[in-house]
Design a protein around this motif. Sequence first.
Motif, PDB file in Angstrom:
ATOM      1  N   GLU A 231       0.880  -1.170   0.000  1.00 56.45           N
ATOM      2  CA  GLU A 231       0.000   0.000   0.000  1.00 56.45           C
ATOM      3  C   GLU A 231       0.927   1.232   0.000  1.00 56.45           C
ATOM      4  O   GLU A 231       1.667   1.452   0.970  1.00 56.45           O
ATOM      5  N   PHE A 232       0.903   1.980  -1.099  1.00 52.33           N
ATOM      6  CA  PHE A 232       1.754   3.186  -1.183  1.00 52.33           C
ATOM      7  C   PHE A 232       0.904   4.365  -0.727  1.00 52.33           C
ATOM      8  O   PHE A 232      -0.040   4.764  -1.420  1.00 52.33           O
ATOM      9  N   ILE A 233       1.202   4.870   0.445  1.00 56.80           N
ATOM     10  CA  ILE A 233       0.384   5.933   1.026  1.00 56.80           C
ATOM     11  C   ILE A 233       1.123   7.257   0.796  1.00 56.80           C
ATOM     12  O   ILE A 233       2.203   7.482   1.349  1.00 56.80           O
ATOM     13  N   ASN A 234       0.516   8.107  -0.055  1.00 53.06           N
ATOM     14  CA  ASN A 234       1.249   9.288  -0.521  1.00 53.06           C
ATOM     15  C   ASN A 234       0.259  10.372  -0.950  1.00 53.06           C
ATOM     16  O   ASN A 234      -0.651  10.074  -1.734  1.00 53.06           O
ATOM     17  N   PRO A 235       0.394  11.598  -0.465  1.00 53.86           N
ATOM     18  CA  PRO A 235       1.399  12.017   0.502  1.00 53.86           C
ATOM     19  C   PRO A 235       1.033  11.552   1.907  1.00 53.86           C
ATOM     20  O   PRO A 235      -0.150  11.519   2.250  1.00 53.86           O
ATOM     21  N   ALA A 236       2.041  11.211   2.676  1.00 50.10           N
ATOM     22  CA  ALA A 236       1.799  10.761   4.046  1.00 50.10           C
ATOM     23  C   ALA A 236       3.056  11.004   4.863  1.00 50.10           C
ATOM     24  O   ALA A 236       4.095  10.407   4.597  1.00 50.10           O
ATOM     25  N   GLU A 237       2.931  11.901   5.830  1.00 53.42           N
ATOM     26  CA  GLU A 237       4.091  12.198   6.685  1.00 53.42           C
ATOM     27  C   GLU A 237       3.866  11.564   8.051  1.00 53.42           C
ATOM     28  O   GLU A 237       2.830  11.787   8.687  1.00 53.42           O
ATOM     29  N   VAL A 238       4.830  10.769   8.475  1.00 49.61           N
ATOM     30  CA  VAL A 238       4.707  10.163   9.811  1.00 49.61           C
ATOM     31  C   VAL A 238       5.015  11.243  10.839  1.00 49.61           C
ATOM     32  O   VAL A 238       6.074  11.881  10.785  1.00 49.61           O
ATOM     33  N   ILE A 239       4.061  11.439  11.774  1.00 42.46           N
ATOM     34  CA  ILE A 239       4.276  12.509  12.748  1.00 42.46           C
ATOM     35  C   ILE A 239       4.474  11.994  14.180  1.00 42.46           C
ATOM     36  O   ILE A 239       4.957  12.720  15.025  1.00 42.46           O
ATOM     37  N   SER A 240       4.097  10.732  14.418  1.00 44.64           N
ATOM     38  CA  SER A 240       4.432  10.185  15.735  1.00 44.64           C
ATOM     39  C   SER A 240       4.474   8.665  15.690  1.00 44.64           C
ATOM     40  O   SER A 240       3.922   8.039  14.773  1.00 44.64           O
ATOM     41  N   LEU A 241       5.160   8.117  16.702  1.00 44.88           N
ATOM     42  CA  LEU A 241       5.373   6.665  16.755  1.00 44.88           C
ATOM     43  C   LEU A 241       5.191   6.214  18.205  1.00 44.88           C
ATOM     44  O   LEU A 241       5.724   6.853  19.111  1.00 44.88           O
ATOM     45  N   HIS A 242       4.418   5.140  18.378  1.00 45.22           N
ATOM     46  CA  HIS A 242       4.252   4.567  19.729  1.00 45.22           C
ATOM     47  C   HIS A 242       4.485   3.072  19.648  1.00 45.22           C
ATOM     48  O   HIS A 242       4.009   2.428  18.718  1.00 45.22           O
ATOM     49  N   ARG A 243       5.200   2.540  20.636  1.00 43.31           N
ATOM     50  CA  ARG A 243       5.506   1.104  20.595  1.00 43.31           C
ATOM     51  C   ARG A 243       5.046   0.432  21.874  1.00 43.31           C
ATOM     52  O   ARG A 243       5.071   1.030  22.944  1.00 43.31           O
ATOM     53  N   ASP A 244       4.654  -0.839  21.751  1.00 43.56           N
ATOM     54  CA  ASP A 244       4.560  -1.689  22.940  1.00 43.56           C
ATOM     55  C   ASP A 244       5.181  -3.033  22.568  1.00 43.56           C
ATOM     56  O   ASP A 244       5.731  -3.172  21.476  1.00 43.56           O
ATOM     57  N   HIS A 245       5.072  -4.031  23.463  1.00 43.62           N
ATOM     58  CA  HIS A 245       5.801  -5.283  23.195  1.00 43.62           C
ATOM     59  C   HIS A 245       5.290  -5.999  21.943  1.00 43.62           C
ATOM     60  O   HIS A 245       6.012  -6.753  21.314  1.00 43.62           O
ATOM     61  N   SER A 246       4.047  -5.720  21.523  1.00 43.70           N
ATOM     62  CA  SER A 246       3.500  -6.496  20.399  1.00 43.70           C
ATOM     63  C   SER A 246       3.567  -5.774  19.055  1.00 43.70           C
ATOM     64  O   SER A 246       3.370  -6.390  18.011  1.00 43.70           O
ATOM     65  N   GLY A 247       3.803  -4.474  19.046  1.00 43.44           N
ATOM     66  CA  GLY A 247       3.836  -3.796  17.747  1.00 43.44           C
ATOM     67  C   GLY A 247       4.012  -2.286  17.866  1.00 43.44           C
ATOM     68  O   GLY A 247       4.273  -1.744  18.933  1.00 43.44           O
TER      69      GLY A 247
ATOM     70  N   SER B  29       2.540   1.637  16.527  1.00 47.65           N
ATOM     71  CA  SER B  29       1.476   2.397  15.884  1.00 47.65           C
ATOM     72  C   SER B  29       2.075   3.729  15.398  1.00 47.65           C
ATOM     73  O   SER B  29       2.840   4.388  16.101  1.00 47.65           O
ATOM     74  N   LEU B  30       1.768   4.063  14.127  1.00 44.99           N
ATOM     75  CA  LEU B  30       2.280   5.299  13.523  1.00 44.99           C
ATOM     76  C   LEU B  30       1.122   6.226  13.231  1.00 44.99           C
ATOM     77  O   LEU B  30       0.092   5.791  12.698  1.00 44.99           O
ATOM     78  N   SER B  31       1.272   7.510  13.567  1.00 43.57           N
ATOM     79  CA  SER B  31       0.266   8.510  13.163  1.00 43.57           C
ATOM     80  C   SER B  31       0.769   9.209  11.922  1.00 43.57           C
ATOM     81  O   SER B  31       1.936   9.615  11.850  1.00 43.57           O
ATOM     82  N   ILE B  32      -0.171   9.341  10.976  1.00 41.70           N
ATOM     83  CA  ILE B  32       0.209   9.880   9.674  1.00 41.70           C
ATOM     84  C   ILE B  32      -0.622  11.117   9.372  1.00 41.70           C
ATOM     85  O   ILE B  32      -1.833  11.127   9.591  1.00 41.70           O
ATOM     86  N   ASP B  33       0.054  12.115   8.845  1.00 46.70           N
ATOM     87  CA  ASP B  33      -0.640  13.315   8.361  1.00 46.70           C
ATOM     88  C   ASP B  33      -0.607  13.260   6.835  1.00 46.70           C
ATOM     89  O   ASP B  33       0.472  13.281   6.246  1.00 46.70           O
ATOM     90  N   ASN B  34      -1.803  13.139   6.216  1.00 47.21           N
ATOM     91  CA  ASN B  34      -1.757  13.109   4.749  1.00 47.21           C
ATOM     92  C   ASN B  34      -2.401  14.347   4.130  1.00 47.21           C
ATOM     93  O   ASN B  34      -3.130  14.281   3.157  1.00 47.21           O
ATOM     94  N   GLY B  35      -2.076  15.465   4.713  1.00 50.53           N
ATOM     95  CA  GLY B  35      -2.548  16.725   4.129  1.00 50.53           C
ATOM     96  C   GLY B  35      -3.817  17.191   4.783  1.00 50.53           C
ATOM     97  O   GLY B  35      -3.786  18.099   5.604  1.00 50.53           O
TER      98      GLY B  35
END
Length: 410
Positions: A127-143, A145-151
């Motif tokens: 899946e090519f997500i564009n435009p998409a800027e990653v603005i934050s990242l959260h992690r836990d032991h299982s995976g 999560s990325l927040s994306i701003d796409n305009g």
Amino acid sequence: MKNEFDIAIVGGGPVGASLACCLATSGYRIAVLEKVPVNADQQPSYDDRGLALSLSSCRILKAIGVWQDLETGSVPIKKIHISDRGNFGIVRLNAHDLGIDAMGYVVIARTLGRALLNKLVASSDIEFINPAEVISLHRDHSGVSLSIDNGNTKQDITCKLVVAADGSQSRLRDMASLNAEIKDYHQTAIVSNITADISDKFTAFERFTSQGPLALLPLGNSDFVSVFCVSNNNFQRYMELRDDIYIDQLQEVAGKRIGNMKMLGSRYAYPLKLVRTSPSFSDRVVMLGNSAHSIHPNGAQGFNLGLRDTACLAEILIKNRGYPEFDPGAKSNLEAYQAFREHDQDRVIGFSDGLTGLFYSHSMVKTVFRNSAMTLFNLMPDMKKKFVMMAMGLDGRQPSLVRGLQLEQL
Ligand SMILES: Cc1cc2nc3c(=O)[nH]c(=O)nc-3n(C[C@H](O)[C@H](O)[C@H](O)COP(=O)(O)OP(=O)(O)OC[C@H]3O[C@@H](n4cnc5c(N)ncnc54)[C@H](O)[C@@H]3O)c2cc1C
């Protein structure tokens, strides 16, 4: 749009897009997130720069079905001529002496981008997500999560592994709490296309000068891309010169070996720093390409090194795909990747950084030393062969795709 993936690749520049192409048929659910719109004359990674691709890069691109789209437009480097302006040292490298057709090929970054992006958008697993800027990242032991701003909107996606291929000023590096060592070379590369009345169409020239190194890479039809690295104190002056005056100055630096030069296009400036993220990964996030290591262009090795890293990471991910419960973001994979790549990275980064120290120096002792070393080296065919094997990325322990295996054989 899907929200759940196995692997999210942040950055659709040459390295991120190459990784996506390596994984296109792996069965992983892949997201590629790129902040600059793809129709992009403004996409800085895919400009009119000529990139010298080593033979290892050509093999990797062939294995992932991209080289086939580049081959006709690429220009072989059959000879390399290295000189030190105003001094006696000269090194000549000739593919013929090494029993090969070419030591590498020059392709335009924009053409490379088009071929990679065409390949990745054709894959149903990407899946090519564009435009998409990653603005934050959260992690836990299982995976992760990325927040994306796409305009217009914001959205979240989850994945098991984030590959941060977001360039030398990586924001993902900070988000993943990784540190970079930065060495400012206080130099800027001025890139422009030129033409010259020379019949030697397949020779690359590298000339070390007191201003900084000048590289001329062949683009075919007597055209060359010139990469002139100058001190930051002077670069603005060079950028502001009229074309005819700039080309006169370039000619003076290049000498007459290349014939009379004429200007073809605009000038672009790239500030030069050595950036290295160490370690290159933390929980479920790994840096790749310029975000992991951004080097001086004096040896034309940056993308070539990043592509070998990419081939290694892809190989680890593809080989383990069949195991039940396999977790692509597991620490053991990232450790195995780093252990495999460390030696090649140290060597190439050390070589490129060492060149800047040795050649960008006005010291008489260093000048005599380097010119004597060049003269001696030029007389040693075995040493030259060793050197070219390293520059082509073919020596030492290398990923399977570099050794000529195809994706389906991994
Ligand atoms: C003058 C010059 C000449 C060079 N010549 C050569 C050569 O001849 N041979 C060679 O091998 N190498 C060469 N290099 C090096 C080569 O250009 C780089 O190694 C290569 O471009 C790195 O690619 P990358 O994909 O890692 O990073 P980039 O090209 O910087 O791509 C990063 C991508 O990430 C995107 N991005 C950034 N942040 C985000 C975010 N938060 N969310 C989503 N997307 C994001 C950006 O828009 C960009 O598309 C040269 C470099 C220079 C400066």
